[in-house]
Design a protein around this motif. Structure first.
Motif, PDB file in Angstrom:
ATOM      1  N   ALA A 160       0.770  -1.391  -0.133  1.00 13.81           N
ATOM      2  CA  ALA A 160       0.112   0.206  -0.041  1.00 13.81           C
ATOM      3  C   ALA A 160       0.671   1.158  -0.106  1.00 13.81           C
ATOM      4  N   SER A 161       2.054   1.256   0.290  1.00 12.27           N
ATOM      5  CA  SER A 161       2.909   2.343   0.162  1.00 12.27           C
ATOM      6  C   SER A 161       3.080   2.941  -1.313  1.00 12.27           C
ATOM      7  N   TYR A 162       2.987   2.103  -2.140  1.00  8.29           N
ATOM      8  CA  TYR A 162       2.959   2.453  -3.515  1.00  8.29           C
ATOM      9  C   TYR A 162       1.793   2.047  -4.495  1.00  8.29           C
ATOM     10  N   LEU A 163       1.662   2.706  -5.524  1.00  7.13           N
ATOM     11  CA  LEU A 163       0.466   2.485  -6.396  1.00  7.13           C
ATOM     12  C   LEU A 163       0.480   0.965  -6.847  1.00  7.13           C
ATOM     13  N   ASN A 164      -0.687   0.569  -7.103  1.00  8.05           N
ATOM     14  CA  ASN A 164      -1.011  -0.881  -7.508  1.00  8.05           C
ATOM     15  C   ASN A 164      -0.781  -0.750  -9.092  1.00  8.05           C
ATOM     16  N   SER A 165      -0.238  -2.130  -9.686  1.00 13.36           N
ATOM     17  CA  SER A 165      -0.301  -2.234 -11.310  1.00 13.36           C
ATOM     18  C   SER A 165      -1.597  -2.246 -11.697  1.00 13.36           C
ATOM     19  N   LEU A 166      -1.731  -1.342 -12.859  1.00 11.82           N
ATOM     20  CA  LEU A 166      -3.200  -1.643 -13.354  1.00 11.82           C
ATOM     21  C   LEU A 166      -3.417  -2.824 -14.144  1.00 11.82           C
ATOM     22  N   GLU A 167      -2.468  -3.736 -14.190  1.00  9.95           N
ATOM     23  CA  GLU A 167      -2.763  -4.834 -14.815  1.00  9.95           C
ATOM     24  C   GLU A 167      -3.390  -5.755 -13.920  1.00  9.95           C
ATOM     25  N   VAL A 168      -3.268  -5.627 -12.591  1.00  2.00           N
ATOM     26  CA  VAL A 168      -4.104  -6.278 -11.607  1.00  2.00           C
ATOM     27  C   VAL A 168      -5.085  -5.668 -10.758  1.00  2.00           C
ATOM     28  N   ASP A 169      -5.155  -4.492 -11.316  1.00  3.52           N
ATOM     29  CA  ASP A 169      -6.198  -3.354 -10.328  1.00  3.52           C
ATOM     30  C   ASP A 169      -7.302  -3.882 -10.134  1.00  3.52           C
ATOM     31  N   LYS A 170      -7.917  -3.907  -8.856  1.00  2.00           N
ATOM     32  CA  LYS A 170      -9.014  -4.157  -8.274  1.00  2.00           C
ATOM     33  C   LYS A 170      -9.325  -5.831  -8.485  1.00  2.00           C
TER      34      LYS A 170
END
Length: 475
Positions: A297-307
């Protein structure tokens, strides 16, 4: 002359092996006699066997030393060394002095991570709405004395600091330029800290963090930012620094900053170009996703696995241990992230100074302006503790160029082909007295010898006339 046939055919040599050997010896002797290589003519001319042997030993010794030196020169050249006045080095192994640095977590850190994970479970839109709005934070803005507004800022979300705003990113139009140094020709901001809206336990200080960066780079103000305190006018004077590094084979830098960055999570979210910091963070985050089944959670999540996956829970021993293991591997440089530094980089050197703001003589004028902003300002500047409240909640920031002279640091090859040729020529001349002309003489002699041998091998009965003095072979 010895070697002539008795049948009256003058100018030819016998084709017997002995005569062929004698002809070859005479040809080699003639080449040695006129050679410009030091020592070779002395070997040929010496009549005393001892003197001939001495010159041969001297020549072979010089050849050996010259060969050793030339091999060393080629090794120096193919080492691909370069010279530079200054080089920026980033190495995870140097950032953490102790391998177990990340094992111990403070209670405040634990509380912070729990709240951070809770926020990461919400959407980006929800997190942005919970953060500070630029419309409320920005009280006054000017660029070179000309008013600016929130429209000149681009919003990004930082997992550690919340809403961040980039001035003059160029994403929504033409970039603003300045043509003169000094505080009157830069950016001036008056900012409202809004301490009343701080979330308890999320931060220990009040103020702002400012990161000066190239528009195409992703800022990391939590690690690299300059603290801006309320109650002060903070002035940041800049000087631009350009770095040019040599690519392979001299070094391992990335020349094309737009290729092979599909896995960069910050490129996915904000379409920024390659940056070593974002590459390292993305490598770490993607490894967490792959091995832990959650994201940090310290960094952005990858959009490839977002949600599709959730943030790693600090209350889960399994996920916490998985995160810690990857952090230790990254600290020990064991993740094998392919994150070379950029071949061309633009950064900024900053000089920070500050003074108490506002001055007593300026307070009344500032209060009059603040009363026009909104009801919150109007209520507090008319209260009994207006001065104290102002110094706890308002800050001024000035960003400008100190001077337009900028530093340009360029890596250049330490050893080039002309250097290699010059050093080889020096070694050849020092030990053997050889030159380019000598090389052509050797080639000519080799050609004559090969022509002689091939002619005899092709037709053992064919007669050849050799003129050693004129260095010609007549078939």
């Amino acid at each position: 002359m010895e070697g002539r046939q008795d049948d009256g055919n003058k100018g030819t040599w016998d084709s017997t092996p002995a005569r062929i050997g004698e002809s070859l010896r005479m040809l080699i002797d003639s080449r040695m006699e006129v050679s410009s290589a030091h020592g070779v003519p002395n070997i040929q001319r010496a009549s005393n066997p001892t003197i001939k042997l001495a010159w041969t030993v001297i020549f072979l010794a010089g050849t050996g030393v010259m060969t050793w030196q030339v091999v060393a020169l080629f090794q120096a050249y193919f080492a691909w060394d370069y010279t530079v006045n200054l080089e920026n080095v980033q190495d995870w192994a140097q950032r953490v002095s102790q391998p177990r640095y990340y094992r111990s977590k403070s209670l405040d850190y634990a509380r912070y991570r729990i709240r951070q994970v809770a926020l990461a479970n919400t959407s980006i839109e929800e997190r942005v709405s919970l953060g500070h709005s630029l419309d409320d934070m920005l009280l006054d803005c000017s660029w070179k004395g000309i008013p600016c507004s929130p429209e000149n800022f681009t919003q990004i979300y930082d997992s550690q600091l919340g809403n961040c705003y980039t001035f003059n990113s160029g994403q929504h139009g033409e970039q603003l330029n300045t043509h003169r140094p000094g505080s009157y020709f830069g950016l001036s901001l008056e900012l409202f800290v809004e301490q009343d809206e701080y979330v308890e336990g999320m931060t220990q200080e009040a103020g702002f963090r400012v990161k000066i960066h190239h528009p195409s780079n992703m800022p990391f103000p939590a690690e690299e930012g300059i603290l801006i305190s309320p109650g002060f006018n903070t002035a940041i004077g800049l000087r631009m620094l350009e770095l040019d590094r040599l690519p392979d084979p001299y070094g391992d830098c990335k020349a094309d900053l737009s290729e092979d960055i599909a896995d960069d999570v910050y490129h996915q979210h904000y379409n920024i170009t390659y940056n070593r910091k974002t590459c390292e963070v993305s490598c770490y985050q993607n490894e967490v996703i792959r091995r832990c089944g959650c994201f940090d959670a310290s960094y952005l999540n990858s959009l490839e696995v977002d949600k599709t996956i959730y943030p790693c829970r600090y209350t889960s021993p399994v996920e916490t241990k998985c995160l810690a293991n990857i952090e230790w591997e990254q600290a020990d440089d064991e993740l094998e992230c392919n994150c070379p530094i950029a071949c061309h980089e633009t950064t900024y050197l900053s000089r920070v100074s500050s003074s108490i703001w506002p001055a007593n003589a300026y307070e009344s004028l500032l209060f009059e302006r603040m009363a026009l902003y909104n009801d919150v300002m109007r209520t507090n500047v008319n209260g009994e503790n207006a001065s104290e409240w102002t110094r706890q909640n308002l800050a001024k920031l000035e960003v400008y160029y100190d001077e337009f002279n900028y530093e340009y640091i360029r890596q250049v090859p330490a050893y080039t082909i002309p250097d290699l040729l010059s050093d080889i020529g020096g070694q050849l001349g020092l030990w053997l007295g050889l030159s380019v002309i000598t090389i052509f003489e050797l080639l000519e002699g080799a050609w004559l010898i090969l022509a002689f041998i091939f002619t005899r091998c092709g037709n053992s009965t064919r007669e050849v006339d050799v003129h050693p003095k004129t260095n010609t072979v007549v078939i």
